[in-house]
Design an enzyme around this catalytic site. Structure first.
Site, PDB file in Angstrom:
ATOM      1  N   GLU A  20       0.840  -1.192   0.000  1.00 37.60           N
ATOM      2  CA  GLU A  20       0.000   0.000   0.000  1.00 37.60           C
ATOM      3  C   GLU A  20       0.871   1.235   0.000  1.00 37.60           C
ATOM      4  O   GLU A  20       1.981   1.229   0.534  1.00 37.60           O
ATOM      5  CB  GLU A  20      -0.904   0.012   1.240  1.00 37.60           C
ATOM      6  CG  GLU A  20      -1.914  -1.100   1.266  1.00 37.60           C
ATOM      7  CD  GLU A  20      -2.809  -1.027   2.498  1.00 37.60           C
ATOM      8  OE1 GLU A  20      -2.429  -0.386   3.497  1.00 37.60           O
ATOM      9  OE2 GLU A  20      -3.883  -1.623   2.444  1.00 37.60           O
ATOM     10  N   HIS A  55      -6.263   5.921  16.716  1.00 37.50           N
ATOM     11  CA  HIS A  55      -7.125   5.539  15.586  1.00 37.50           C
ATOM     12  C   HIS A  55      -8.611   5.667  15.893  1.00 37.50           C
ATOM     13  O   HIS A  55      -9.438   5.066  15.223  1.00 37.50           O
ATOM     14  CB  HIS A  55      -6.786   4.130  15.086  1.00 37.50           C
ATOM     15  CG  HIS A  55      -5.341   3.962  14.777  1.00 37.50           C
ATOM     16  ND1 HIS A  55      -4.734   4.578  13.705  1.00 37.50           N
ATOM     17  CD2 HIS A  55      -4.366   3.271  15.423  1.00 37.50           C
ATOM     18  CE1 HIS A  55      -3.451   4.254  13.692  1.00 37.50           C
ATOM     19  NE2 HIS A  55      -3.197   3.475  14.719  1.00 37.50           N
ATOM     20  N   ARG A 112     -24.162   2.043   6.618  1.00 34.96           N
ATOM     21  CA  ARG A 112     -25.069   2.206   7.751  1.00 34.96           C
ATOM     22  C   ARG A 112     -25.010   3.664   8.208  1.00 34.96           C
ATOM     23  O   ARG A 112     -24.167   4.427   7.773  1.00 34.96           O
ATOM     24  CB  ARG A 112     -24.645   1.307   8.904  1.00 34.96           C
ATOM     25  CG  ARG A 112     -23.272   1.676   9.451  1.00 34.96           C
ATOM     26  CD  ARG A 112     -22.789   0.721  10.518  1.00 34.96           C
ATOM     27  NE  ARG A 112     -21.507   1.111  11.054  1.00 34.96           N
ATOM     28  CZ  ARG A 112     -20.344   0.887  10.482  1.00 34.96           C
ATOM     29  NH1 ARG A 112     -20.286   0.280   9.321  1.00 34.96           N
ATOM     30  NH2 ARG A 112     -19.215   1.265  11.052  1.00 34.96           N
TER      31      ARG A 112
END
Length: 155
Positions: A20, A55, A112
């Site tokens: 990544e 986080h 959601r």
């Protein structure tokens, strides 16, 4: 590489390893969307949740500050295109990282209502839960009074 590939093979039965891009000091932006399940999607602008601790989001700002309009337009368009192509039906959040040069990277779609949705409701005046219930019942954006050109953040 050999150690990581071996670990992946042991854990998942596949030794494929992906690299990544490292994004230095990114901003974390969420684009709130509503989809009607027929390929039509509106965005309710963005929340900037870059202020985090371990986080976990600490502060959500809406609208975000200091990003070029071109970057924001790219985020809105990509969020709408991604969810419209899936005939998305629901409220949802499309999350991106934005680097120092204004390039953005897709993270995920949360299909959601998130706890932070009230921040977007406050700045747009749109009841997201009520809107998603009406869309789920088969109503169109026109029937519930939502038109992208009329949605504006206030704040």
């Amino acid at each position: 590489f050999t150690r990581a590939s071996s670990e992946a093979l042991s854990a998942f039965g596949d030794g494929t390893v992906f690299i990544e891009r490292y994004v230095d000091k990114p901003r974390h932006l969420e684009i709130q969307i509503l989809g009607d399940g027929k390929g039509n999607v509106v965005h309710l602008y963005e929340r900037d949740c870059s202020i985090q601790r371990r986080h976990q989001k600490v502060v959500e700002l809406a609208p975000s500050m200091g990003l070029p309009q071109e970057t924001l337009n790219n985020l809105y368009n990509d969020a709408k295109h991604l969810t419209a192509s899936a005939n998305y039906l629901n409220a949802g959040t499309v999350e991106f990282l934005v680097d120092q040069e204004g390039r953005h990277y897709f993270i995920e779609v949360n299909p959601r209502v998130q706890v932070e949705h009230t921040v977007t409701e406050e700045v747009t005046g749109i009841d997201i839960v009520q809107s998603q219930i009406k869309l789920a019942s088969g109503m169109s954006f026109e029937e519930i009074g939502l038109k992208q050109d009329d949605i504006r953040p206030h704040g």
